[in-house]
Scaffold this motif. Structure first.
Motif, mmCIF file in Angstrom:
data_model
loop_
_atom_site.group_PDB
_atom_site.id
_atom_site.type_symbol
_atom_site.label_atom_id
_atom_site.label_comp_id
_atom_site.label_asym_id
_atom_site.label_seq_id
_atom_site.Cartn_x
_atom_site.Cartn_y
_atom_site.Cartn_z
ATOM 1 N N ASN A 441 38.835 6.537 64.578
ATOM 2 C CA ASN A 441 39.812 6.715 63.508
ATOM 3 C C ASN A 441 39.481 5.875 62.280
ATOM 4 N N SER A 443 37.646 4.995 59.115
ATOM 5 C CA SER A 443 36.899 5.872 58.208
ATOM 6 C C SER A 443 35.445 5.446 58.075
ATOM 7 N N VAL A 468 39.672 11.991 58.415
ATOM 8 C CA VAL A 468 39.839 10.759 57.639
ATOM 9 C C VAL A 468 39.555 10.952 56.161
ATOM 10 N N SER A 470 41.277 12.135 53.793
ATOM 11 C CA SER A 470 42.397 11.883 52.883
ATOM 12 C C SER A 470 42.465 10.435 52.429
ATOM 13 N N ARG A 471 41.895 9.511 53.170
ATOM 14 C CA ARG A 471 41.960 8.097 52.792
ATOM 15 C C ARG A 471 40.595 7.475 52.552
ATOM 16 N N SER A 472 39.523 8.248 52.721
ATOM 17 C CA SER A 472 38.184 7.686 52.558
ATOM 18 C C SER A 472 37.369 8.563 51.603
ATOM 19 N N GLU A 538 40.062 0.631 52.917
ATOM 20 C CA GLU A 538 40.668 1.942 53.171
ATOM 21 C C GLU A 538 41.170 2.078 54.605
ATOM 22 N N ASP A 539 40.730 1.174 55.499
ATOM 23 C CA ASP A 539 41.194 1.210 56.889
ATOM 24 C C ASP A 539 42.391 0.295 57.125
ATOM 25 N N GLY A 541 45.315 0.899 56.032
ATOM 26 C CA GLY A 541 46.510 1.717 55.850
ATOM 27 C C GLY A 541 47.224 1.955 57.153
ATOM 28 N N PRO A 542 47.649 3.191 57.422
ATOM 29 C CA PRO A 542 48.393 3.499 58.654
ATOM 30 C C PRO A 542 47.590 3.211 59.895
ATOM 31 N N GLU A 547 49.874 9.661 61.117
ATOM 32 C CA GLU A 547 49.420 10.475 60.013
ATOM 33 C C GLU A 547 50.242 10.160 58.777
ATOM 34 N N PRO A 548 49.601 10.103 57.600
ATOM 35 C CA PRO A 548 50.362 9.841 56.394
ATOM 36 C C PRO A 548 51.386 10.936 56.150
#
Length: 553
Positions: A441, A443, A468, A470-472, A538-539, A541-542, A547-548
């Motif tokens: 998980n 990125s 991944v 969307s965030r990376s 970037e890792d 986050g959630p 999931e965002p």
């Protein structure tokens, strides 16, 4: 006064003196403030009472009780003397009454002018003129004696009442003087504590600049307080002003009257300043001196172990961590074991570099026992196994290494791929990468593994990158490149997208999870001394499985 009375009075005075000493010591030990609630009449003269709260110093509150107890003690000490005085006065009164009753009265006059008065009795002859009224008619003397006795009692009670009032006023004055004597010098200390409390609050809020300004103001007011300068030096090192921090620590250490614990703190701070500048040898010297002054200091041992690690003295670092484990409390022993595991892993790599793979293998096995969840230790295991020709052990160790250190996956997968090409183990390594990619998980780990797995299974790599993307930005770019490389080009991808896919993207920014300091490149150890703390921004986050846009249950 009899001998027994003198002894009693002496013992009582000694007990009062001891009580006074005890009172002074007790009042000096009570420095806090307590809340007192009083019900007072309202200002508008209404029948209801208003509840008021006041802050009263505990020493002043206790002084009132001490004065009350002292008055009771004085009254108790005086009670035997008062009883004895009353008995003596009563006995003298009775003797006087008996003497008056036994004295013969004057004979009555004959009424004739030529008759002379009869002879006067002895008592009347020598009685003073002012006491002539005491020898009056029958029963007149008894009334006079009773009146005198009542007047003596009244005067005695008045004198005793005045003595009690005077003692109360004296006790109140002494209590007020003691309270002022204890409170006046400590008013400045209370103000200093208030300023320090404000500093602690700002530090907890993360307002470092205001904390530094407040510490500088405190240092100007209290130039002899070494703790303020030590705190300011530590804050300067945190803000990157290492030279100023060194100067402050050396200024504090130059004092000949510095307390031993403050000297240890100054040496530890100086050692950390030198570590921040990369001067490991000087840092080790300062910290070793601090250990000699405080051999059981856990914080000093930890700083020394970190300095030895940074200097590459792995054997001494392992010994320092072992000693740290013996002295540290139970909740910190796991940290000591992990630190010793990293030091032993460093010893294993040093033995491998010296050409002793057997010693390196034994050391790395011990390191795995101490720190089984460390990417650094598993990387050392992979390198030792690769050098020893243990193919399966190396494959397992490489997989565990990039899974435990996803921020360094790009570096670790490149090193593992180079080894696999030399050993002809690309297929086995790709299988390990595919197994990790299914559950990854992070990125940075997905982007590094997808780049290798895409050669065998592009669909799996695309699914992982889409997970991944969307965030990376790196994963999104890798996904675009992978789709462009697959078969006919997608009509939905215009020329601008294809042009963007041809450009290189900046690698993700790495920070230390422990101190939040940015890291220019991946490393297992941060400059703050934390191991396996590198993480991509970037890792952060959630968490995994979240999931965002979806609320957590």
């Amino acid at each position: 006064m009899s001998l027994l009375g003198k002894v009693y009075l002496l013992v009582s005075l000694i007990l009062l003196a001891l009580g006074l000493v005890w009172t002074i010591v007790t009042l000096g030990a009570n420095t806090g403030w307590v809340e007192v609630v009083l019900y007072l009449p309202a200002a508008d003269l209404s029948p209801s009472l208003v509840r008021r709260r006041f802050e009263v110093h505990s020493a002043a509150l206790m002084a009132g009780w001490v004065v009350t107890a002292a008055l009771l003690a004085v009254a108790a000490i005086r009670a035997p003397f008062r009883i004895r005085s009353a008995a003596i006065a009563q006995r003298r009164t009775r003797e006087l009454e008996r003497e008056v009753l036994e004295t013969p009265h004057l004979a009555p006059a004959t009424g004739g002018r030529g008759r002379a008065a009869g002879p006067r009795g002895p008592s009347q002859r020598h009685a003073p003129a002012g006491d002539a009224r005491r020898v009056g008619p029958e029963h007149g003397g008894d009334a006079s004696v009773a009146g005198l006795a009542d007047e003596a009692r009244r005067r005695r009670w008045v004198s005793e009442l005045l003595a009690i009032v005077a003692a109360a006023l004296a006790g109140g004055g002494i209590g007020a003087a003691l309270a002022w004597w204890r409170l006046a010098p400590r008013r400045e200390a209370i103000e200093r504590l208030a300023r320090r409390g404000h500093v602690i609050h700002e530090l907890a809020e993360g307002d470092v600049e205001n904390v530094a300004e407040e510490l500088e103001r405190i240092a100007e007011v209290e130039p002899n307080d070494a703790t303020v300068f030590l705190a300011l030096a530590a804050l300067d090192r945190r803000r990157g002003r290492v030279e100023r921090a060194k100067a402050l620590h050396r200024t504090v250490l130059a004092s000949a009257e510095l307390a031993p614990e403050l000297r240890v703190a100054g040496l530890v701070g100086l050692g950390r300043d030198l570590l921040a500048q990369g001067n490991e040898q000087a840092a080790v010297g300062a910290l070793t001196r601090a250990i000699s002054l405080a051999p059981r200091s856990v914080a000093t041992l930890e700083s020394l172990a970190q300095a030895l690690e940074q200097a590459g003295a792995w054997e001494r670092a392992a010994a320092a961590w072992e000693r740290h484990e013996k002295l540290a409390p139970a909740r910190r022993r796991r940290q000591s074991r992990i630190g010793r595991g990293h030091a032993v892993a460093g010893q294993a790599l040093a033995a491998l570099h010296e050409g002793d793979p057997f010693k390196a293998r034994k050391l790395v096995e011990r390191a795995l026992e101490l720190a089984p969840d460390s990417g650094h230790v598993w990387t050392a295991r992979a390198r030792v196994a690769a050098a020893a020709g243990a193919r399966e052990e190396a494959l397992e160790a490489w997989q565990r290494a990039w899974e435990l250190a996803p921020a360094g996956a790009q570096v670790l997968t490149a090193e593992a791929w180079s080894w696999a090409m030399e050993e002809g183990a690309q297929d086995e390594l790709l299988e390990r990468m595919q197994a990790s990619l299914r559950t990854a998980n992070a990125s940075s780990l997905v982007a590094a593994l997808a780049e290798r797995v895409a050669r065998r299974d592009p669909d799996q790599a695309a699914l992982a990158l889409a997970r991944v993307a969307s965030r990376s930005p790196a994963a999104a770019l890798g996904l675009i490149r992978l789709r462009l490389a697959q078969g006919p080009r997608d009509a939905t991808l215009d020329a601008s997208v294809r042009d963007a896919a041809m450009k290189d993207i900046t690698p993700p920014m790495l920070v230390c999870r422990q101190c939040a300091a940015p890291m220019a490149r991946f490393g297992f150890r941060c400059s703050c001394g934390a191991w396996d703390s590198a993480v991509a921004v970037e890792d952060l986050g959630p968490r995994r499985g979240h999931e965002p846009g979806r609320s957590r249950p």
